[in-house]
Write an enzyme that holds these catalytic residues in place. Structure first.
Site, PDB file in Angstrom:
ATOM      1  N   GLU A 263       0.891  -1.165   0.000  1.00 45.98           N
ATOM      2  CA  GLU A 263       0.000   0.000   0.000  1.00 45.98           C
ATOM      3  C   GLU A 263       0.924   1.208   0.000  1.00 45.98           C
ATOM      4  O   GLU A 263       1.566   1.520   1.008  1.00 45.98           O
ATOM      5  CB  GLU A 263      -0.920  -0.024   1.228  1.00 45.98           C
ATOM      6  CG  GLU A 263      -2.110   0.905   1.096  1.00 45.98           C
ATOM      7  CD  GLU A 263      -1.838   2.274   1.685  1.00 45.98           C
ATOM      8  OE1 GLU A 263      -1.527   3.176   0.871  1.00 45.98           O
ATOM      9  OE2 GLU A 263      -1.904   2.439   2.896  1.00 45.98           O
ATOM     10  N   GLU A 397       3.781  13.059  -4.971  1.00 46.38           N
ATOM     11  CA  GLU A 397       3.136  13.031  -3.672  1.00 46.38           C
ATOM     12  C   GLU A 397       3.903  13.926  -2.699  1.00 46.38           C
ATOM     13  O   GLU A 397       5.055  13.653  -2.365  1.00 46.38           O
ATOM     14  CB  GLU A 397       3.072  11.609  -3.121  1.00 46.38           C
ATOM     15  CG  GLU A 397       2.295  11.520  -1.819  1.00 46.38           C
ATOM     16  CD  GLU A 397       2.188  10.091  -1.303  1.00 46.38           C
ATOM     17  OE1 GLU A 397       1.104   9.723  -0.819  1.00 46.38           O
ATOM     18  OE2 GLU A 397       3.189   9.354  -1.384  1.00 46.38           O
TER      19      GLU A 397
END
Length: 505
Positions: A263, A397
């Site tokens: 993840e 990000e």
């Protein structure tokens, strides 16, 4: 005055902290005696020192886990579930203590730790406690005379690496399904925020889990984490963190072809259409990016606005963001705390300069606060930047209270922008057009999509992404499936099988 309405003293929390490795049911020092400093993100001071696990510490944790697997895998499923439910009860009994530890260590505002992190942690263990005796197999209709049944069996020893942004909650997301399925665990929390995971280890012992079923090794990624990824006796590695580290783990796991669940990063598209409820979308967009200082992989970090309502939306959004109260996370009035480390704060602030260099416009923030009381902490003001879809701040990000605003003319352009990154984790849509909502939910490249809300999670709902956001799922039945091996068993009931070869006479 209610104690929960007062600012908590760090000194009241310190005696509650465990700082050693948890191996085979005991808290023990690292074999080489090394330690790691754990710093307070509010002021940069030392909270405590934790044991620094090396490869040999991971090895002894795996040995303990292998021995415990012989016992744990034979436990009745209902008994595994009972222990997980007991752990959930203990978490609720120690809720305030856990909330205080989490806020001190991570910078989460205490009101969020109390109302979100701790309840969600207990709920996750309770969900998987209830699921433990509901892991069912199947019967496959095959040819006459045979019974074919399929079972799900535990993998064995699994390695789990917990990130620094939501350590308490992610500890439960990983331990819950693994233990319910009959696996044993060697877990490495982040060396930056290990304290709430170590507290969970104490409660695991108190709940009565057999020794060695859960082992916690605190250490650096390049030592303890690397050994977890490459260890030949670990059958699966579950990692939450950066995309680059995820790649490294895949490479390290190749030695024994262990299963890998990742993840990773996100660049969440949060789209506001012209027919949206503007006030609801403003509140939802603020929650999507500023909760936990934006340190969330599912954060709505790209705010994609229809040009017809963009100016009205931004006027309200900027006003709301500017009013967010920064402060000591142990103060119940604080709405946004510090970022978790000084290095990460510096990285987030660097993106304000990157935005300027590429022609972006900073609408709010982009710097540390001027408040003298916050100067020693790792604080960043809520930051809103308008940019182009191709700019770095719209592609990379940032992982902070930093949102990039992008405008679109029509639905086709909105979808193109939304799918215009390599990430695919969380996404959001704000519209009153039901047909449009379902159409976009199908077409958007993301593992999760929220409609007229954002950042909702539940233990029964699968959590994970596609693309550079990783593979595999946390939570729900999908998580249980990811922690089991499938076995197909064929039984000859009354089939008459003729010989395939005839012996010569």
């Amino acid at each position: 005055m209610n104690a929960k309405n007062t600012i908590i003293s760090e000194q009241d929390i310190l005696p509650k902290l465990n700082t050693q490795l948890f191996i085979n049911g005991e808290f023990v020092p690292a074999l080489k005696g090394g330690t790691i400093d754990v710093l307070n993100p509010t002021n940069g001071t030392l909270i405590t020192q934790i044991a620094a696990a090396e490869a040999e510490d991971v090895d002894r944790a795996v040995v303990a886990a292998l021995k415990a697997f012989e016992v744990w895998s034979e436990y009745p499923a209902a008994e595994r579930g009972r222990l997980l439910l007991k752990l959930a009860d203990l978490i609720e009994e120690h809720a305030e203590e856990l909330a205080q530890i989490e806020s001190l260590d991570t910078g989460h505002p205490i009101k969020d730790s109390r109302r979100l992190d701790v309840p969600r942690t207990a709920a996750c263990f309770r969900y998987f406690g209830g699921m433990a005796d509901k892991i069912e197999g199947t019967i496959v209709p095959v040819e006459k005379g045979f019974l074919n049944y399929v079972t799900r069996e535990p993998i064995g020893v699994v390695g789990q690496i917990v990130p620094w942004n939501f350590p308490l909650m992610f500890t439960s997301w990983k331990l819950g399904p693994a233990l319910a399925a009959g696996n044993v665990v060697v877990m490495k929390p982040s060396e930056i925020t290990p304290l709430s995971t170590l507290k969970i280890a104490e409660l695991i012992k108190k709940a009565g889990f057999p020794d060695g079923v859960v082992n916690i090794v605190t250490g650096y990624g390049q030592t303890a984490g690397q050994r977890l990824a490459e260890h030949p006796d670990i059958g699966k590695i579950s990692f939450t963190g950066s995309t680059q580290t995820g790649r490294n783990i895949v490479n390290s796991s190749a030695g024994n072809l262990k299963r890998v669940q990742l993840e990773l990063g996100g660049k969440g598209a949060n789209i506001v259409f012209e027919d949206a409820d503007i006030d609801a979308a403003v509140n939802g967009a603020a929650w999507a990016i500023f909760h936990n200082q934006g340190q969330a992989c599912i954060a709505g970090s790209r705010l994609i606005l229809n040009e017809k309502i963009a100016d009205e939306f931004l006027e309200k959004f900027i006003k709301l963001a500017a009013s967010i109260r920064l402060g000591n996370p142990l103060d119940p009035d604080t709405e946004m705390g510090p970022l978790t480390s000084d290095l990460h704060r510096d990285k987030v602030l660097s993106y304000a300069q990157i935005a300027k260099e590429q022609g972006g416009k900073i609408l709010l923030g982009g710097k540390a606060p001027d408040d003298a009381a916050l100067q020693n902490g790792y604080y960043v003001l809520p930051t809103i930047v308008e940019a182009k879809p191709s700019d770095r701040v719209a592609q990379e990000e940032v992982f902070g209270p930093f949102v990039t605003v992008l405008r679109f003319k029509d639905d086709a352009e909105a979808l193109e922008i939304a799918n215009g990154t390599e990430y695919g984790l969380g996404s959001g849509l704000w519209t009153n057009n039901l047909q449009r909502a379902h159409s976009f939910a199908k077409k958007i490249k993301a593992g999760m999509c929220w409609i007229n809300s954002y950042k909702r999670v539940n233990p029964g709902s699968p959590f994970g992404g596609v693309g550079k956001s990783g593979y595999g799922r946390e939570m729900g039945f999908e998580a249980i499936h990811d922690y089991t091996e499938v076995k197909s068993v064929w039984v000859n009931v009354d089939a008459q099988i003729p010989p395939h070869f005839h012996r010569g006479e």
